[in-house]
Design a protein around this motif. Structure first.
Motif, PDB file in Angstrom:
ATOM      1  N   GLY A 129       0.806  -1.246   0.051  1.00  0.00           N
ATOM      2  CA  GLY A 129      -0.017   0.015   0.128  1.00  0.00           C
ATOM      3  C   GLY A 129       0.883   1.350  -0.052  1.00  0.00           C
ATOM      4  N   PRO A 130       0.231   2.519  -0.143  1.00  0.00           N
ATOM      5  CA  PRO A 130       0.958   3.820   0.039  1.00  0.00           C
ATOM      6  C   PRO A 130       1.696   4.149   1.123  1.00  0.00           C
ATOM      7  CG  PRO A 130      -1.498   4.080  -0.051  1.00  0.00           C
ATOM      8  CD  PRO A 130      -1.377   2.401  -0.193  1.00  0.00           C
ATOM      9  N   MET A 131       1.435   3.758   2.105  1.00  0.00           N
ATOM     10  CA  MET A 131       2.110   4.088   3.419  1.00  0.00           C
ATOM     11  C   MET A 131       3.467   3.233   3.246  1.00  0.00           C
ATOM     12  SD  MET A 131       0.325   6.496   5.086  1.00  0.00           S
ATOM     13  CE  MET A 131       1.006   6.243   6.631  1.00  0.00           C
ATOM     14  N   VAL A 132       3.762   2.489   2.552  1.00  0.00           N
ATOM     15  CA  VAL A 132       5.039   2.094   2.429  1.00  0.00           C
ATOM     16  C   VAL A 132       6.174   2.701   1.549  1.00  0.00           C
ATOM     17  CG1 VAL A 132       6.526  -0.120   1.938  1.00  0.00           C
ATOM     18  CG2 VAL A 132       4.393  -0.273   2.797  1.00  0.00           C
ATOM     19  N   ASN A 133       7.132   3.332   2.078  1.00  0.00           N
ATOM     20  CA  ASN A 133       8.140   4.082   1.139  1.00  0.00           C
ATOM     21  C   ASN A 133       8.762   3.399   0.127  1.00  0.00           C
ATOM     22  OD1 ASN A 133       7.052   6.240   2.854  1.00  0.00           O
ATOM     23  ND2 ASN A 133       8.753   6.020   4.131  1.00  0.00           N
ATOM     24  N   VAL A 134       8.119   3.194  -1.226  1.00  0.00           N
ATOM     25  CA  VAL A 134       8.736   2.712  -2.108  1.00  0.00           C
ATOM     26  C   VAL A 134       8.974   3.848  -3.201  1.00  0.00           C
ATOM     27  CG1 VAL A 134       8.583   1.181  -4.267  1.00  0.00           C
ATOM     28  CG2 VAL A 134       7.342   0.728  -1.935  1.00  0.00           C
ATOM     29  N   TYR A 135      10.278   4.314  -2.763  1.00  0.00           N
ATOM     30  CA  TYR A 135      10.755   5.580  -3.579  1.00  0.00           C
ATOM     31  C   TYR A 135      11.798   5.263  -4.738  1.00  0.00           C
ATOM     32  CZ  TYR A 135       9.056   8.456   0.283  1.00  0.00           C
ATOM     33  OH  TYR A 135       7.977   8.949   1.395  1.00  0.00           O
ATOM     34  N   ASN A 136      12.109   4.095  -4.727  1.00  0.00           N
ATOM     35  CA  ASN A 136      13.236   3.694  -5.753  1.00  0.00           C
ATOM     36  C   ASN A 136      13.363   2.355  -6.278  1.00  0.00           C
ATOM     37  OD1 ASN A 136      14.802   2.190  -4.058  1.00  0.00           O
ATOM     38  ND2 ASN A 136      15.344   4.142  -2.763  1.00  0.00           N
ATOM     39  N   GLU A 140       3.432  11.313  -2.651  1.00  0.00           N
ATOM     40  CA  GLU A 140       4.233  12.205  -2.699  1.00  0.00           C
ATOM     41  C   GLU A 140       5.363  12.096  -3.849  1.00  0.00           C
ATOM     42  OE1 GLU A 140       6.098   9.871   0.894  1.00  0.00           O
ATOM     43  OE2 GLU A 140       3.970  10.330  -0.148  1.00  0.00           O
ATOM     44  N   LEU A 141       5.304  11.313  -4.580  1.00  0.00           N
ATOM     45  CA  LEU A 141       6.312  10.944  -5.641  1.00  0.00           C
ATOM     46  C   LEU A 141       5.860  12.058  -6.915  1.00  0.00           C
ATOM     47  CD1 LEU A 141       6.860   7.219  -5.810  1.00  0.00           C
ATOM     48  CD2 LEU A 141       8.353   9.108  -5.076  1.00  0.00           C
ATOM     49  N   PRO A 142       7.119  12.591  -7.570  1.00  0.00           N
ATOM     50  CA  PRO A 142       6.673  13.281  -8.817  1.00  0.00           C
ATOM     51  C   PRO A 142       6.797  12.333  -9.983  1.00  0.00           C
ATOM     52  CG  PRO A 142       8.953  13.391  -8.146  1.00  0.00           C
ATOM     53  CD  PRO A 142       8.275  12.525  -7.139  1.00  0.00           C
ATOM     54  N   TRP A 159      -1.849   6.999  -6.189  1.00  0.00           N
ATOM     55  CA  TRP A 159      -2.696   7.545  -5.441  1.00  0.00           C
ATOM     56  C   TRP A 159      -3.645   8.585  -6.518  1.00  0.00           C
ATOM     57  CZ3 TRP A 159      -4.269   6.599  -0.436  1.00  0.00           C
ATOM     58  CH2 TRP A 159      -5.318   7.638  -0.090  1.00  0.00           C
ATOM     59  N   GLY A 160      -4.901   8.166  -6.542  1.00  0.00           N
ATOM     60  CA  GLY A 160      -5.714   9.116  -7.839  1.00  0.00           C
ATOM     61  C   GLY A 160      -6.538  10.195  -6.965  1.00  0.00           C
ATOM     62  N   HIS A 161      -7.066   9.762  -5.922  1.00  0.00           N
ATOM     63  CA  HIS A 161      -8.120  10.571  -5.438  1.00  0.00           C
ATOM     64  C   HIS A 161      -8.142  10.523  -4.003  1.00  0.00           C
ATOM     65  CE1 HIS A 161     -11.911  12.981  -5.077  1.00  0.00           C
ATOM     66  NE2 HIS A 161     -12.144  12.219  -4.095  1.00  0.00           N
ATOM     67  N   GLY A 162      -8.267  11.539  -3.092  1.00  0.00           N
ATOM     68  CA  GLY A 162      -8.714  11.663  -1.783  1.00  0.00           C
ATOM     69  C   GLY A 162      -7.292  12.302  -1.018  1.00  0.00           C
ATOM     70  N   GLY A 203       0.036  18.968  -6.682  1.00  0.00           N
ATOM     71  CA  GLY A 203       1.146  19.479  -6.816  1.00  0.00           C
ATOM     72  C   GLY A 203       2.531  18.287  -6.796  1.00  0.00           C
ATOM     73  N   PHE A 204       2.038  17.357  -6.039  1.00  0.00           N
ATOM     74  CA  PHE A 204       2.964  16.239  -5.842  1.00  0.00           C
ATOM     75  C   PHE A 204       3.631  15.814  -7.337  1.00  0.00           C
ATOM     76  CE2 PHE A 204       1.539  15.156  -1.142  1.00  0.00           C
ATOM     77  CZ  PHE A 204       2.471  15.960  -0.796  1.00  0.00           C
ATOM     78  N   LEU A 205       2.673  15.493  -8.072  1.00  0.00           N
ATOM     79  CA  LEU A 205       3.177  14.594  -9.590  1.00  0.00           C
ATOM     80  C   LEU A 205       3.818  15.730 -10.250  1.00  0.00           C
ATOM     81  CD1 LEU A 205       0.063  12.675 -10.772  1.00  0.00           C
ATOM     82  CD2 LEU A 205       2.305  11.892 -10.129  1.00  0.00           C
ATOM     83  N   ALA A 206       3.710  17.094 -10.123  1.00  0.00           N
ATOM     84  CA  ALA A 206       4.239  18.027 -10.844  1.00  0.00           C
ATOM     85  C   ALA A 206       5.589  18.629 -10.140  1.00  0.00           C
ATOM     86  CB  ALA A 206       3.530  19.316 -11.027  1.00  0.00           C
ATOM     87  N   GLY A 207       5.936  17.800  -8.898  1.00  0.00           N
ATOM     88  CA  GLY A 207       7.229  18.162  -8.205  1.00  0.00           C
ATOM     89  C   GLY A 207       7.196  19.602  -7.505  1.00  0.00           C
ATOM     90  N   ALA A 208       5.810  19.686  -7.222  1.00  0.00           N
ATOM     91  CA  ALA A 208       5.788  21.209  -6.773  1.00  0.00           C
ATOM     92  C   ALA A 208       5.209  20.783  -5.175  1.00  0.00           C
ATOM     93  CB  ALA A 208       4.533  21.802  -7.117  1.00  0.00           C
ATOM     94  N   PRO A 209       4.821  21.682  -4.239  1.00  0.00           N
ATOM     95  CA  PRO A 209       4.174  21.411  -3.029  1.00  0.00           C
ATOM     96  C   PRO A 209       2.975  20.741  -3.040  1.00  0.00           C
ATOM     97  CG  PRO A 209       5.258  23.588  -2.916  1.00  0.00           C
ATOM     98  CD  PRO A 209       5.259  23.222  -4.175  1.00  0.00           C
TER      99      PRO A 209
END
Length: 296
Positions: A111-118, A138-140, A161-164, A284-290
């Protein structure tokens, strides 16, 4: 591209849960994740609804998975986690600690609470048996594209994460209880008074966050309404919609039209605004913004 309905984050009554999954069974989402992933104290109030909801959803042709808690700390929570893996229903982990209870060779979802960043983390999870990963919100987009390619190579389905309201943090302390001068162990389930979470403002009155028991969430509803085609091109196979009060069936229908390319982004945003009067939307997250950047 498909739709996934994530687990309910808030403390709803058993009747509300029952009605919600009946609606979802009749809707277009391909898969549904069920379970208490915020606070184990809430589970006894609605866990008797889970078997019937699973049966209803599976009868309707949905893929169903059970979610673990996002913070597993107590002995009873560890037992509950082990029991999930014993059901024979796919399990989505929200805490890496859940892997301790994973039967040898058993597949699982993330799920999205696990930090899969790379890619390294994704590939490690794939070797452990992960078959599907919902990336953190929060990933861009550039990182999402890299992870989608890594998922394809590793045989792991990737969704976003698409909505919420974005799940930002989970704590051992309960803000809802503290707000009402109660200890966590004697909270009297006051979070149930806020079925979509409680808004938090800064000292100068600016809407900032949402609290949901031990969980901190974004204030605005994160949405990929304007980025669905970019996500499709990046190789993302599904977007996740997080349950909320109101006409969630209508919200699901709006995203279904969008992923079927039956609605333009502007029309999708307008439909969401009409279905959720007064709500704030951010992307903002997908755009690399706040992350709280308003949808533009």
């Amino acid at each position: 591209m498909e739709l996934t309905i994530g687990p309910i984050a808030f403390f709803w009554t058993a009747e509300q849960v029952r009605d919600f999954y009946r609606q979802i069974a009749a809707g277009p989402a391909r898969r549904v994740v069920i379970g208490e992933w915020v606070c184990s104290k809430r589970l006894p109030f609605w866990q008797q609804e889970i078997p019937a909801a699973v049966e209803t959803l599976q009868t309707a042709g949905k893929e169903v998975a059970l979610s673990t808690l996002a913070l597993i700390t107590l002995k009873r929570e560890r037992r509950q986690t082990a029991d999930l893996f014993a059901t024979g229903i796919p399990v989505e982990i929200a805490d890496l600690g859940a892997l301790k209870h994973l039967p040898e060779g058993a597949p699982f979802q993330v799920g999205p609470m696990v930090n899969v960043y790379n890619e390294g983390t994704l590939e490690w999870l794939a070797r452990k048996g992960a078959t599907r990963i919902c990336l953190p919100p929060e990933l861009p987009l550039a990182s999402v594209a890299v992870l989608a390619r890594a998922g394809r190579d590793a045989g792991v389905a990737v969704e976003v994460w698409g909505h919420g309201r974005a799940p930002l943090a989970i704590s051992g302390r309960c803000y809802h209880a503290r707000l009402h001068d109660r200890a966590k162990d004697s909270c009297l389930f006051v979070c149930g008074d806020d079925p979509d979470g409680r808004a938090v403002q800064t000292l100068d009155g600016q809407s900032f966050l949402t609290v949901n028991g031990v969980q901190t969430m974004g204030h605005a509803h994160t949405t990929v309404a304007r980025q669905i085609e970019a996500l499709r091109e990046a190789g993302v196979g599904a977007i996740r919609l997080s349950p909320q009060h109101g006409d969630f069936a209508a919200i699901t229908g709006i995203y279904d039209k969008a992923v079927r390319q039956a609605a333009a982004p502007d029309d999708t945003v307008a439909a969401l605004a009409a279905a959720m009067p007064g709500a704030a939307f951010a992307d903002g997250f997908l755009a690399g913004a706040p992350g709280l950047r308003p949808v533009i």
